[in-house]
Design a protein around this motif. Structure first.
Motif, PDB file in Angstrom:
ATOM      1  N   LEU A  46      -6.187  -5.864   2.518  1.00 32.01           N
ATOM      2  CA  LEU A  46      -5.747  -6.402   1.225  1.00 32.01           C
ATOM      3  C   LEU A  46      -4.694  -7.468   1.490  1.00 32.01           C
ATOM      4  CD1 LEU A  46      -5.348  -3.195  -0.989  1.00 32.01           C
ATOM      5  CD2 LEU A  46      -7.131  -4.930  -1.147  1.00 32.01           C
ATOM      6  N   ILE A  47      -4.879  -8.647   0.926  1.00 29.04           N
ATOM      7  CA  ILE A  47      -3.928  -9.752   1.088  1.00 29.04           C
ATOM      8  C   ILE A  47      -3.254  -9.998  -0.253  1.00 29.04           C
ATOM      9  CG2 ILE A  47      -3.629 -12.147   1.787  1.00 29.04           C
ATOM     10  CD1 ILE A  47      -6.237 -11.925   3.344  1.00 29.04           C
ATOM     11  N   THR A  48      -1.923  -9.883  -0.298  1.00 24.39           N
ATOM     12  CA  THR A  48      -1.199 -10.064  -1.545  1.00 24.39           C
ATOM     13  C   THR A  48      -1.204 -11.537  -1.955  1.00 24.39           C
ATOM     14  OG1 THR A  48       0.935 -10.432  -0.476  1.00 24.39           O
ATOM     15  CG2 THR A  48       0.303  -8.139  -0.931  1.00 24.39           C
ATOM     16  N   PRO A  49      -1.073 -11.804  -3.259  1.00 29.48           N
ATOM     17  CA  PRO A  49      -1.000 -13.207  -3.708  1.00 29.48           C
ATOM     18  C   PRO A  49       0.137 -13.971  -3.038  1.00 29.48           C
ATOM     19  CG  PRO A  49      -1.401 -11.745  -5.578  1.00 29.48           C
ATOM     20  CD  PRO A  49      -1.110 -10.857  -4.391  1.00 29.48           C
ATOM     21  N   SER A  50       1.299 -13.293  -2.820  1.00 28.21           N
ATOM     22  CA  SER A  50       2.416 -13.994  -2.186  1.00 28.21           C
ATOM     23  C   SER A  50       2.088 -14.360  -0.743  1.00 28.21           C
ATOM     24  CB  SER A  50       3.673 -13.116  -2.229  1.00 28.21           C
ATOM     25  OG  SER A  50       3.461 -11.903  -1.526  1.00 28.21           O
ATOM     26  N   ALA A  51       1.274 -13.529  -0.080  1.00 27.63           N
ATOM     27  CA  ALA A  51       0.870 -13.848   1.296  1.00 27.63           C
ATOM     28  C   ALA A  51      -0.047 -15.067   1.323  1.00 27.63           C
ATOM     29  CB  ALA A  51       0.174 -12.644   1.924  1.00 27.63           C
ATOM     30  N   ASP A  55       9.328   1.025   4.201  1.00 29.43           N
ATOM     31  CA  ASP A  55      10.262   0.357   3.283  1.00 29.43           C
ATOM     32  C   ASP A  55       9.649  -0.906   2.701  1.00 29.43           C
ATOM     33  OD1 ASP A  55      12.139   2.298   3.728  1.00 29.43           O
ATOM     34  OD2 ASP A  55      13.234   1.158   5.259  1.00 29.43           O
ATOM     35  N   LYS A  56       8.915  -1.658   3.550  1.00 27.43           N
ATOM     36  CA  LYS A  56       8.295  -2.891   3.062  1.00 27.43           C
ATOM     37  C   LYS A  56       7.239  -2.585   2.008  1.00 27.43           C
ATOM     38  CE  LYS A  56       8.893  -5.635   7.299  1.00 27.43           C
ATOM     39  NZ  LYS A  56       8.169  -6.318   8.401  1.00 27.43           N
ATOM     40  N   ILE A  57       6.442  -1.526   2.280  1.00 28.68           N
ATOM     41  CA  ILE A  57       5.401  -1.154   1.324  1.00 28.68           C
ATOM     42  C   ILE A  57       6.025  -0.715   0.009  1.00 28.68           C
ATOM     43  CG2 ILE A  57       3.572   0.527   0.860  1.00 28.68           C
ATOM     44  CD1 ILE A  57       2.932   0.494   3.821  1.00 28.68           C
ATOM     45  N   TYR A  58       7.122   0.048   0.086  1.00 26.66           N
ATOM     46  CA  TYR A  58       7.809   0.489  -1.138  1.00 26.66           C
ATOM     47  C   TYR A  58       8.309  -0.707  -1.945  1.00 26.66           C
ATOM     48  CZ  TYR A  58      11.449   2.330  -4.170  1.00 26.66           C
ATOM     49  OH  TYR A  58      12.237   2.610  -5.257  1.00 26.66           O
ATOM     50  N   GLU A  59       8.938  -1.661  -1.264  1.00 23.70           N
ATOM     51  CA  GLU A  59       9.459  -2.839  -1.962  1.00 23.70           C
ATOM     52  C   GLU A  59       8.335  -3.652  -2.578  1.00 23.70           C
ATOM     53  OE1 GLU A  59      12.522  -3.579  -2.649  1.00 23.70           O
ATOM     54  OE2 GLU A  59      13.269  -1.796  -1.607  1.00 23.70           O
ATOM     55  N   LEU A  60       7.194  -3.737  -1.870  1.00 23.06           N
ATOM     56  CA  LEU A  60       6.056  -4.480  -2.393  1.00 23.06           C
ATOM     57  C   LEU A  60       5.502  -3.811  -3.644  1.00 23.06           C
ATOM     58  CD1 LEU A  60       3.870  -6.650  -2.210  1.00 23.06           C
ATOM     59  CD2 LEU A  60       2.614  -5.154  -0.666  1.00 23.06           C
ATOM     60  N   LEU A  61       5.315  -2.492  -3.577  1.00 20.74           N
ATOM     61  CA  LEU A  61       4.804  -1.767  -4.745  1.00 20.74           C
ATOM     62  C   LEU A  61       5.774  -1.876  -5.923  1.00 20.74           C
ATOM     63  CD1 LEU A  61       3.400   1.470  -3.059  1.00 20.74           C
ATOM     64  CD2 LEU A  61       2.119  -0.502  -3.888  1.00 20.74           C
ATOM     65  N   LYS A  62       7.052  -1.801  -5.638  1.00 18.22           N
ATOM     66  CA  LYS A  62       8.049  -1.922  -6.700  1.00 18.22           C
ATOM     67  C   LYS A  62       7.972  -3.288  -7.373  1.00 18.22           C
ATOM     68  CE  LYS A  62      13.030  -1.458  -7.544  1.00 18.22           C
ATOM     69  NZ  LYS A  62      14.350  -1.182  -6.904  1.00 18.22           N
ATOM     70  N   ALA A  63       7.820  -4.345  -6.558  1.00 19.78           N
ATOM     71  CA  ALA A  63       7.716  -5.696  -7.112  1.00 19.78           C
ATOM     72  C   ALA A  63       6.449  -5.857  -7.940  1.00 19.78           C
ATOM     73  CB  ALA A  63       7.748  -6.725  -5.986  1.00 19.78           C
ATOM     74  N   LEU A  64       5.348  -5.272  -7.475  1.00 17.18           N
ATOM     75  CA  LEU A  64       4.093  -5.362  -8.219  1.00 17.18           C
ATOM     76  C   LEU A  64       4.194  -4.631  -9.546  1.00 17.18           C
ATOM     77  CD1 LEU A  64       1.519  -4.843  -5.324  1.00 17.18           C
ATOM     78  CD2 LEU A  64       1.892  -6.935  -6.624  1.00 17.18           C
ATOM     79  N   LYS A  84       1.465  -6.358 -11.947  1.00 14.19           N
ATOM     80  CA  LYS A  84       0.269  -6.761 -11.206  1.00 14.19           C
ATOM     81  C   LYS A  84      -0.342  -5.619 -10.400  1.00 14.19           C
ATOM     82  CE  LYS A  84       1.774 -11.567 -10.717  1.00 14.19           C
ATOM     83  NZ  LYS A  84       2.148 -12.645  -9.776  1.00 14.19           N
ATOM     84  N   LEU A  85       0.341  -4.459 -10.339  1.00 20.37           N
ATOM     85  CA  LEU A  85      -0.159  -3.382  -9.494  1.00 20.37           C
ATOM     86  C   LEU A  85      -1.472  -2.817 -10.016  1.00 20.37           C
ATOM     87  CD1 LEU A  85       0.199  -1.620  -7.065  1.00 20.37           C
ATOM     88  CD2 LEU A  85       1.631  -0.088  -8.408  1.00 20.37           C
ATOM     89  N   GLY A  86      -1.590  -2.692 -11.334  1.00 17.58           N
ATOM     90  CA  GLY A  86      -2.829  -2.166 -11.897  1.00 17.58           C
ATOM     91  C   GLY A  86      -4.027  -3.013 -11.515  1.00 17.58           C
ATOM     92  N   ASP A  87      -3.889  -4.351 -11.616  1.00 16.35           N
ATOM     93  CA  ASP A  87      -4.979  -5.259 -11.247  1.00 16.35           C
ATOM     94  C   ASP A  87      -5.319  -5.133  -9.765  1.00 16.35           C
ATOM     95  OD1 ASP A  87      -5.113  -6.199 -13.816  1.00 16.35           O
ATOM     96  OD2 ASP A  87      -3.813  -7.922 -13.452  1.00 16.35           O
ATOM     97  N   LEU A  88      -4.277  -4.999  -8.927  1.00 17.04           N
ATOM     98  CA  LEU A  88      -4.514  -4.903  -7.492  1.00 17.04           C
ATOM     99  C   LEU A  88      -5.272  -3.628  -7.152  1.00 17.04           C
ATOM    100  CD1 LEU A  88      -4.065  -5.944  -4.628  1.00 17.04           C
ATOM    101  CD2 LEU A  88      -1.858  -4.784  -4.615  1.00 17.04           C
TER     102      LEU A  88
END
Length: 231
Positions: free
Chosen positions: A29-34, A90-99, A104-108
């Protein structure tokens, strides 16, 4: 679990002097920010595996022609490893929190094939539902042409006697039997309610209350989004 590529992975790749990221589309999975970071820094995202490279270039050159017998074949080139993501917990937690915060998390999750009604957080006392992540369901009004959708956020699964959620109505009307007490708060647009020949019009910020036992007609001349609570 699929590998997650975020903007920090793109930054790490650039620092290594690499400009191509190879990914497995079925397992990544590639995030939009990536993707934005890759575009800004000139990193190309390719599907598949990198082509093998020779560990010792001098040995990979074709041997010069000679009258002597042909030399032994050159050693097989070593395959270069694809850059791996370095997403810690920690990175995954911060990413999920931002989404979650950006809705945007639901769409992802849905794009990844996860069937989730909504994203929420809380404890044994508090439940916070992020409505932007909620999955909309079609409401069968008896007329297939009607565009009426809802997402229920609170219900019996929460141990609640109250059901609550959102509903949207687009340029249509439909009959409704009031079997319980219901409250509708108009969030956006215009909602109409007809009862015994009289039409009541509610705009954004207005609130309807209905006693059980009645029969009304819900509708909207254009579009409306309402928050409802029933008991």
């Amino acid at each position: 679990m699929k590998k997650l590529i975020c903007s920090r992975d793109i930054d790490a790749l650039v620092k290594q002097g690499q400009k191509v990221l190879y990914v497995d589309p079925d397992d990544t999975l590639i995030t939009p920010s990536a993707r934005d970071a890759a575009s800004e820094q000139g990193v190309e995202i390719r599907e598949g595996q990198p082509e093998p490279v020779c560990a010792e270039p001098a040995k990979c050159e074709a041997p010069a022609a000679a009258p002597a017998p042909a030399p032994a074949p050159a050693p097989a080139p070593a395959a270069a490893a694809a850059p791996a993501g370095n997403a810690s917990g920690d990175k995954i937690y911060e990413l999920l929190k931002a989404l979650i915060q950006t809705g945007k998390l639901g769409d992802l999750l849905q794009s990844a094939g996860a069937d989730v009604p909504y994203i929420s957080e809380g404890d044994s006392i508090v439940k916070l539902v992020h409505s932007d992540t909620a999955k909309w369901e079609y409401l069968d009004t008896g007329n297939p042409a009607n565009k009426v959708y809802y997402n229920e956020l609170i219900g019996a699964d929460d141990g609640s006697d109250v059901n609550a959620g959102f509903m949207t109505v687009e340029n249509c009307s439909f009959p409704w039997d009031l079997e319980i007490q219901e409250i509708y708060y108009v969030v956006e647009g215009t909602m109409t309610v007809e009862h015994e020949g009289k039409v009541y019009t509610g705009n954004a910020g207005d609130c309807f209350f209905f006693q059980r036992g009645g029969h009304v007609t819900f509708g909207s001349p254009n579009y409306c989004k309402v928050f409802y609570a029933t008991h």
